[in-house]
Write a protein that holds these residues in place. Sequence first.
Motif, PDB file in Angstrom:
ATOM      1  N   VAL A 133     -25.236-109.502   9.855  1.00 63.61           N
ATOM      2  CA  VAL A 133     -25.804-110.830  10.107  1.00 63.61           C
ATOM      3  C   VAL A 133     -27.321-110.753  10.180  1.00 63.61           C
ATOM      4  O   VAL A 133     -28.034-111.599   9.615  1.00 63.61           O
ATOM      5  CB  VAL A 133     -25.223-111.424  11.411  1.00 63.61           C
ATOM      6  CG1 VAL A 133     -26.097-112.565  11.928  1.00 63.61           C
ATOM      7  CG2 VAL A 133     -23.806-111.915  11.181  1.00 63.61           C
ATOM      8  N   SER A 137     -29.739-112.536   7.369  1.00 67.03           N
ATOM      9  CA  SER A 137     -30.710-113.539   7.808  1.00 67.03           C
ATOM     10  C   SER A 137     -32.103-113.183   7.309  1.00 67.03           C
ATOM     11  O   SER A 137     -32.867-114.059   6.895  1.00 67.03           O
ATOM     12  CB  SER A 137     -30.701-113.643   9.337  1.00 67.03           C
ATOM     13  OG  SER A 137     -29.435-114.075   9.805  1.00 67.03           O
ATOM     14  N   SER A 140     -32.394-113.936   3.614  1.00 71.10           N
ATOM     15  CA  SER A 140     -32.456-115.370   3.334  1.00 71.10           C
ATOM     16  C   SER A 140     -33.865-115.914   3.503  1.00 71.10           C
ATOM     17  O   SER A 140     -34.210-116.953   2.932  1.00 71.10           O
ATOM     18  CB  SER A 140     -31.494-116.134   4.252  1.00 71.10           C
ATOM     19  OG  SER A 140     -31.987-116.194   5.581  1.00 71.10           O
ATOM     20  N   LEU A 153     -27.219-117.460   4.021  1.00 72.95           N
ATOM     21  CA  LEU A 153     -27.084-118.224   5.267  1.00 72.95           C
ATOM     22  C   LEU A 153     -25.649-118.696   5.474  1.00 72.95           C
ATOM     23  O   LEU A 153     -25.147-118.687   6.606  1.00 72.95           O
ATOM     24  CB  LEU A 153     -28.036-119.416   5.261  1.00 72.95           C
ATOM     25  CG  LEU A 153     -29.468-119.163   5.731  1.00 72.95           C
ATOM     26  CD1 LEU A 153     -30.246-120.473   5.768  1.00 72.95           C
ATOM     27  CD2 LEU A 153     -29.499-118.508   7.115  1.00 72.95           C
ATOM     28  N   VAL A 156     -23.735-115.830   6.757  1.00 70.28           N
ATOM     29  CA  VAL A 156     -24.052-115.618   8.174  1.00 70.28           C
ATOM     30  C   VAL A 156     -23.255-116.580   9.048  1.00 70.28           C
ATOM     31  O   VAL A 156     -22.674-116.193  10.074  1.00 70.28           O
ATOM     32  CB  VAL A 156     -25.566-115.795   8.422  1.00 70.28           C
ATOM     33  CG1 VAL A 156     -25.858-115.901   9.924  1.00 70.28           C
ATOM     34  CG2 VAL A 156     -26.342-114.626   7.827  1.00 70.28           C
ATOM     35  N   ALA A 157     -23.231-117.851   8.643  1.00 72.34           N
ATOM     36  CA  ALA A 157     -22.501-118.851   9.426  1.00 72.34           C
ATOM     37  C   ALA A 157     -21.018-118.492   9.518  1.00 72.34           C
ATOM     38  O   ALA A 157     -20.408-118.588  10.596  1.00 72.34           O
ATOM     39  CB  ALA A 157     -22.680-120.230   8.795  1.00 72.34           C
ATOM     40  N   ARG A 160     -20.462-115.434  11.818  1.00 69.95           N
ATOM     41  CA  ARG A 160     -20.584-115.776  13.233  1.00 69.95           C
ATOM     42  C   ARG A 160     -19.342-116.511  13.738  1.00 69.95           C
ATOM     43  O   ARG A 160     -18.891-116.292  14.858  1.00 69.95           O
ATOM     44  CB  ARG A 160     -21.839-116.614  13.447  1.00 69.95           C
ATOM     45  CG  ARG A 160     -23.109-115.773  13.423  1.00 69.95           C
ATOM     46  CD  ARG A 160     -24.373-116.582  13.571  1.00 69.95           C
ATOM     47  NE  ARG A 160     -25.514-115.702  13.809  1.00 69.95           N
ATOM     48  CZ  ARG A 160     -26.770-116.010  13.564  1.00 69.95           C
ATOM     49  NH1 ARG A 160     -27.064-117.198  13.054  1.00 69.95           N
ATOM     50  NH2 ARG A 160     -27.739-115.149  13.820  1.00 69.95           N
ATOM     51  N   GLY A 169     -23.730-119.997  17.527  1.00 73.02           N
ATOM     52  CA  GLY A 169     -24.552-119.426  16.466  1.00 73.02           C
ATOM     53  C   GLY A 169     -24.140-119.923  15.096  1.00 73.02           C
ATOM     54  O   GLY A 169     -24.983-120.176  14.232  1.00 73.02           O
ATOM     55  N   THR A 173     -26.437-122.091  12.502  1.00 74.85           N
ATOM     56  CA  THR A 173     -26.690-121.622  11.135  1.00 74.85           C
ATOM     57  C   THR A 173     -26.285-122.665  10.098  1.00 74.85           C
ATOM     58  O   THR A 173     -27.005-122.884   9.117  1.00 74.85           O
ATOM     59  CB  THR A 173     -25.936-120.305  10.878  1.00 74.85           C
ATOM     60  OG1 THR A 173     -26.282-119.349  11.884  1.00 74.85           O
ATOM     61  CG2 THR A 173     -26.316-119.734   9.520  1.00 74.85           C
ATOM     62  N   TRP A 174     -25.143-123.325  10.315  1.00 78.16           N
ATOM     63  CA  TRP A 174     -24.746-124.380   9.374  1.00 78.16           C
ATOM     64  C   TRP A 174     -25.758-125.524   9.374  1.00 78.16           C
ATOM     65  O   TRP A 174     -26.064-126.100   8.318  1.00 78.16           O
ATOM     66  CB  TRP A 174     -23.351-124.915   9.719  1.00 78.16           C
ATOM     67  CG  TRP A 174     -22.233-124.096   9.185  1.00 78.16           C
ATOM     68  CD1 TRP A 174     -21.272-123.425   9.890  1.00 78.16           C
ATOM     69  CD2 TRP A 174     -21.929-123.846   7.799  1.00 78.16           C
ATOM     70  NE1 TRP A 174     -20.405-122.778   9.048  1.00 78.16           N
ATOM     71  CE2 TRP A 174     -20.780-123.021   7.752  1.00 78.16           C
ATOM     72  CE3 TRP A 174     -22.515-124.252   6.603  1.00 78.16           C
ATOM     73  CZ2 TRP A 174     -20.220-122.601   6.557  1.00 78.16           C
ATOM     74  CZ3 TRP A 174     -21.953-123.819   5.411  1.00 78.16           C
ATOM     75  CH2 TRP A 174     -20.821-123.005   5.398  1.00 78.16           C
ATOM     76  N   GLU A 176     -28.906-125.151   9.945  1.00 80.64           N
ATOM     77  CA  GLU A 176     -30.045-124.614   9.189  1.00 80.64           C
ATOM     78  C   GLU A 176     -29.780-124.726   7.686  1.00 80.64           C
ATOM     79  O   GLU A 176     -30.686-125.058   6.911  1.00 80.64           O
ATOM     80  CB  GLU A 176     -30.282-123.158   9.576  1.00 80.64           C
ATOM     81  CG  GLU A 176     -31.511-122.542   8.915  1.00 80.64           C
ATOM     82  CD  GLU A 176     -31.751-121.098   9.313  1.00 80.64           C
ATOM     83  OE1 GLU A 176     -32.680-120.481   8.758  1.00 80.64           O
ATOM     84  OE2 GLU A 176     -31.002-120.578  10.173  1.00 80.64           O
TER      85      GLU A 176
END
Length: 333
Positions: A133, A137, A140, A153, A156-157, A160, A169, A173-174, A176
């Motif tokens: 992760v 990140s 990205s 990303l 990552v979402a 998490r 988290g 991230t979503w 973002e």
Amino acid sequence: DGRVSLRLEAAETRRALGDREGATRLYQKVLDEEEANTAAVLESCRQLNGLLEAAGRTEDQLDVLERLAEHEPEPKEQRVVLGRAARLAESTGQVQRALRFWRKRIDEDSEDIEALSETINILRRQQSWEPLVEVLSARSQAPVPTRQSREDLVFVAKLRAEKLEDTDGAIATWIEVTEKFGDEDESTNALADLYAQTSQWQEYAALLDGAAERDSERVSGVLARLGEVCRDQLSEPDRAVDFFRRALRVKPGQETALTGLKKMLDEDGERRPLVCEPLSHAYEAIAAWDRLLEILEPRLEVAGTAAAKARLLRETASIQEKHLSNTTDALRS
């Protein structure tokens, strides 16, 4: 220093004569000398790297490459050495050592795409989710294509949410993802599921409300553009009216559709009966009272019966009185 120089000269002589084992021993002795300066260490490491590779002594070669990287003064050359060492370490199953070499490159340059990507590949194979992760990140944020940045990303979402059980988290991230790359069904659906899991119903409702609004904007825009094409390019006015009407059913304030119907109302007397109803309903839905009053004459023209015309006049008087504060015109109507 004199002894180091003599050993370097002897090692070079042995190497030139084809005595690789002898040359290797002498270069190694140079590295063992505490008095050896940087130039001597670099020369010995560079020569040893080739000799050890030829001899298949991978473990010793890795040690030499690591030392070469420590003393290499040129950043570009140091990157090459660390990359070579990392790949060699991974090929022999020394995963953590490989990761350490790539990490050294990332520490020197946080936007080192090769080092970030190779680290990601290793961590994915190792299923090391938390460090994965972190590196995803980082990539990205690096100068990678937009598609790659979004994919990182999104990954990552998902990690998490699914592997780390870090719902907050994952939500962050979503969000973002949507802020950087726009809303898509994937991010909307994922956020909706996460909000539902955590009983964040206000956020859930706001998310779906926004999604519905965006969908209506997109669909109504497509229908309105189809109406324009049918009217202006295909000479199919009846189909144009149908598309404009459908656009206004989805979103009454769709301006392209409103403008298209108003233009047809003004220029195409034959289709006034088709145009008046959807246009007047849309104006009422968005409380565009001035615009509704502007089309009173054509509405009266297509009303047909005296009773229908009287009803229109009463509605007009009511609109002027209630919404436009125009009592004089209301009495006149």
